[in-house]
Write a protein that holds these residues in place. Structure first.
Motif, mmCIF file in Angstrom:
data_model
loop_
_atom_site.group_PDB
_atom_site.id
_atom_site.type_symbol
_atom_site.label_atom_id
_atom_site.label_comp_id
_atom_site.label_asym_id
_atom_site.label_seq_id
_atom_site.Cartn_x
_atom_site.Cartn_y
_atom_site.Cartn_z
ATOM 1 N N ILE A 1 0.766 -0.804 0.148
ATOM 2 C CA ILE A 1 0.124 0.028 -0.236
ATOM 3 C C ILE A 1 0.796 0.909 0.204
ATOM 4 N N GLU A 2 1.722 1.161 0.410
ATOM 5 C CA GLU A 2 2.896 2.480 0.889
ATOM 6 C C GLU A 2 3.364 2.483 -0.594
ATOM 7 N N LYS A 3 3.931 1.401 -1.080
ATOM 8 C CA LYS A 3 4.795 1.945 -2.460
ATOM 9 C C LYS A 3 4.006 2.501 -3.657
ATOM 10 N N LEU A 4 2.042 1.900 -3.358
ATOM 11 C CA LEU A 4 1.314 2.198 -4.759
ATOM 12 C C LEU A 4 0.858 3.873 -3.817
ATOM 13 N N LYS A 5 0.959 4.279 -2.186
ATOM 14 C CA LYS A 5 1.072 6.583 -2.024
ATOM 15 C C LYS A 5 1.781 6.160 -3.224
ATOM 16 N N SER A 6 3.537 5.912 -2.936
ATOM 17 C CA SER A 6 4.546 6.697 -3.034
ATOM 18 C C SER A 6 4.739 6.845 -4.764
ATOM 19 N N LEU A 7 3.740 5.912 -5.532
ATOM 20 C CA LEU A 7 3.799 6.190 -7.091
ATOM 21 C C LEU A 7 3.140 6.724 -7.146
ATOM 22 N N LEU A 8 1.419 6.558 -6.722
ATOM 23 C CA LEU A 8 0.381 7.936 -7.144
ATOM 24 C C LEU A 8 1.701 9.467 -6.400
ATOM 25 N N VAL A 9 2.307 9.741 -6.037
ATOM 26 C CA VAL A 9 2.772 11.153 -5.522
ATOM 27 C C VAL A 9 3.608 11.285 -6.581
ATOM 28 N N GLN A 10 3.961 10.897 -7.257
ATOM 29 C CA GLN A 10 4.825 10.385 -8.359
ATOM 30 C C GLN A 10 4.078 10.971 -9.576
ATOM 31 N N ARG A 11 3.082 10.338 -10.124
ATOM 32 C CA ARG A 11 2.438 10.198 -10.886
ATOM 33 C C ARG A 11 1.508 11.946 -10.997
ATOM 34 N N LEU A 12 0.912 12.166 -9.713
ATOM 35 C CA LEU A 12 0.394 13.071 -9.675
ATOM 36 C C LEU A 12 1.126 14.206 -9.268
ATOM 37 N N SER A 13 1.878 14.564 -9.416
ATOM 38 C CA SER A 13 3.277 15.368 -9.352
ATOM 39 C C SER A 13 3.430 15.786 -10.401
ATOM 40 N N ALA A 14 4.079 14.201 -11.757
ATOM 41 C CA ALA A 14 4.069 14.714 -12.399
ATOM 42 C C ALA A 14 2.509 15.299 -13.744
ATOM 43 N N LEU A 15 1.494 15.157 -12.741
ATOM 44 C CA LEU A 15 0.557 15.920 -13.467
ATOM 45 C C LEU A 15 0.977 17.747 -13.893
ATOM 46 N N ALA A 16 1.569 18.022 -12.897
ATOM 47 C CA ALA A 16 2.399 19.407 -12.582
ATOM 48 C C ALA A 16 1.015 20.090 -13.329
ATOM 49 N N PRO A 17 -0.614 20.813 -13.182
ATOM 50 C CA PRO A 17 -0.833 21.210 -13.218
ATOM 51 C C PRO A 17 -0.526 22.781 -12.746
ATOM 52 N N GLU A 18 -1.006 24.129 -13.632
ATOM 53 C CA GLU A 18 -0.550 25.240 -13.002
ATOM 54 C C GLU A 18 -1.440 25.544 -12.038
ATOM 55 N N GLU A 19 -0.466 26.376 -11.298
ATOM 56 C CA GLU A 19 -1.401 26.735 -9.542
ATOM 57 C C GLU A 19 -2.581 27.555 -10.387
ATOM 58 N N GLN A 20 -3.416 27.406 -9.819
ATOM 59 C CA GLN A 20 -5.078 27.808 -9.876
ATOM 60 C C GLN A 20 -5.096 29.233 -9.325
ATOM 61 N N THR A 21 -5.268 30.462 -9.236
ATOM 62 C CA THR A 21 -5.320 31.546 -8.970
ATOM 63 C C THR A 21 -6.106 32.532 -9.534
ATOM 64 N N MET A 22 -7.225 32.915 -9.119
ATOM 65 C CA MET A 22 -8.624 34.324 -9.663
ATOM 66 C C MET A 22 -8.206 35.457 -10.379
ATOM 67 N N ILE A 23 -6.796 35.908 -8.862
ATOM 68 C CA ILE A 23 -6.278 37.185 -9.818
ATOM 69 C C ILE A 23 -4.521 37.174 -10.142
ATOM 70 N N GLY A 24 -3.784 36.226 -9.126
ATOM 71 C CA GLY A 24 -2.461 36.778 -9.468
ATOM 72 C C GLY A 24 -2.142 36.801 -11.425
ATOM 73 N N GLY A 25 -2.762 36.095 -11.562
ATOM 74 C CA GLY A 25 -1.992 36.080 -12.763
ATOM 75 C C GLY A 25 -2.369 37.445 -13.861
ATOM 76 N N PHE A 26 -3.124 38.389 -12.886
ATOM 77 C CA PHE A 26 -3.891 39.627 -13.584
ATOM 78 C C PHE A 26 -3.175 41.096 -13.094
ATOM 79 N N LEU A 27 -3.208 40.646 -12.091
ATOM 80 C CA LEU A 27 -2.588 42.377 -10.948
ATOM 81 C C LEU A 27 -0.889 42.512 -10.865
ATOM 82 N N PRO A 28 -0.368 43.011 -10.710
ATOM 83 C CA PRO A 28 0.887 42.484 -10.383
ATOM 84 C C PRO A 28 1.048 42.838 -8.328
ATOM 85 N N ALA A 29 1.849 42.118 -7.994
ATOM 86 C CA ALA A 29 1.856 42.267 -6.448
ATOM 87 C C ALA A 29 2.249 44.308 -5.844
#
Length: 393
Positions: A152-180
């Protein structure tokens, strides 16, 4: 992370035939007995979702689905519910009984995953009972036993690897539109629709986004907006509850950008361009046109309800037509979309991005325009172009 809403978690769902060990696997991944486990076929009747922290990856929503392969009448209903889970799944785990592998069922599931661009892992359960050479044939699969915590732990580790590889862009409502350093005024009317003692999720998410990106946020009611604008030296954007669009637009100077929480949420989770294009179909509505109102949550309906009262009334006034409205809530979304002339979706704060994008794509395939609450309210109040300026559209 423990309080991350389900709508902002990566959705991992477990699929497979009845009695394949899905619920046992679900419980093991959770580390607690959440799903009922039995030797009887069809024990899991409804999908069960639980929030977990899959470290070091982060917050995940794990779902156990009803088993496939049940040909009874109730089995068909279970299959329909499992189909709905597919629409919100970011990553799939296909659980197969290593002692009784149904290759045809796996092929069908894999085709369904590929159709929706869902990555997946094939997991063989009951690995302690294997009697043939299935491990050689499916060398890329994972073999686990609920009696073996290491597997089970090996499966969890593989899930972490596979999900990390998906590398989704950060979900943000405002960060991409206005500067700090930018300044935003948030207009939050307090009426009968405002929950006592708290503010609604899109407003909470927007506030957090401002903090994450170093953007100064000033919160006011609509009644204090003009005073706030006069006191602040510089305002880069005003974001309002959609229901106050008309009044707020009359107060905010033309040189200050203006939009709504609903439109910002739509930009983050879905396709704001599709919603804006969909609103153009409002001018084509005729007497008897059918409109689907899609809400991603369930709530009590009041005399000020935006989706069931205010928008239908405004659309009838704006078009001068007798329009028909149907309402679907939460995961419900009809397959007979061709019966509708327009779909109007809520902001979608209670569903994940995958669900929203799948709904938009389904509408596109069926040739039915889709828009959302905020875009419609901007359109009927004559501020459509102004409300989308922040999105560079």
């Amino acid at each position: 992370m423990e309080k991350t809403p389900l709508a902002f978690r990566t959705h991992v769902s477990i699929f497979g035939n009845t009695n394949a060990g899905k619920s046992s696997l679900f419980n093991k991944l959770l580390g607690q007995e959440m799903a009922i486990v039995s030797e009887e076929h069809g024990t899991t009747t409804d999908p069960v979702t639980k929030a977990i922290e899959l470290l070091p990856y982060g917050p995940v929503a794990l779902t156990d689905t009803a088993g496939l392969g049940d040909t009874t009448a109730i089995g068909d209903k279970r299959a329909e519910k499992t189909e709905k889970v597919l629409e919100k799944t970011d990553f799939a785990v296909y659980a197969a009984d290593s002692t009784d592998f149904d290759e045809a069922a796996y092929s069908r599931a894999r085709a369904a995953f590929e159709k929706r661009h869902i990555d997946h892992i094939l997991v063989f359960t009951k690995a302690d009972m294997i009697t043939d050479n299935i491990q050689e044939k499916y060398s890329d699969a994972v073999f686990v036993s609920v009696k073996d915590d290491n597997s089970i732990e090996k499966l969890k580790s593989l899930l972490v690897q596979r999900l990390s590889a998906l590398a989704p862009e950060e979900q943000t409502m405002i960060g991409g539109f206005l500067p700090a350093g930018a300044t935003v005024v948030l207009v939050i009317p307090i009426d009968s629709e405002a929950p006592k003692g708290r503010i609604i999720l899109p407003q909470v998410q927007f506030l957090r986004d401002c903090l994450d990106h170093g953007i100064k946020a000033v919160c006011v009611r609509d009644t204090e907006l003009e005073e706030a604008l006069n006191e602040l030296p510089k305002v880069d954007l005003v974001v309002t509850d959609s229901q106050a669009f008309k009044f707020v637009a009359s107060v905010v100077p033309e040189n200050i950008k203006l939009t709504s929480f609903s439109m910002m949420m739509a930009s983050m989770k879905g396709d704001i361009r599709a919603f804006i294009n969909g609103a153009d179909s409002i001018r084509k509505l005729k007497d008897g046109s059918r409109i689907l109102m899609a809400e991603s949550c369930t709530h009590n309906v009041s005399h000020e309800d935006i989706g069931r009262i205010k928008i239908p009334r405004l659309l009838k006034q704006y078009t001068g037509k007798e329009l028909e409205f149907d309402y679907y809530v939460h995961q419900d979304f009809p397959k007979n979309l061709k019966e509708y002339d327009l779909v109007i979706h809520c902001g979608g704060c209670m569903i994940n991005s995958r669900s929203m994008l799948n709904r938009i794509e389904f509408c596109r395939e069926e040739g039915v325009p889709i828009t959302n609450y905020g875009v419609v309210l901007a359109y009927v109040n004559g501020i459509a172009e102004r409300s989308r300026e922040i999105f560079n559209l």
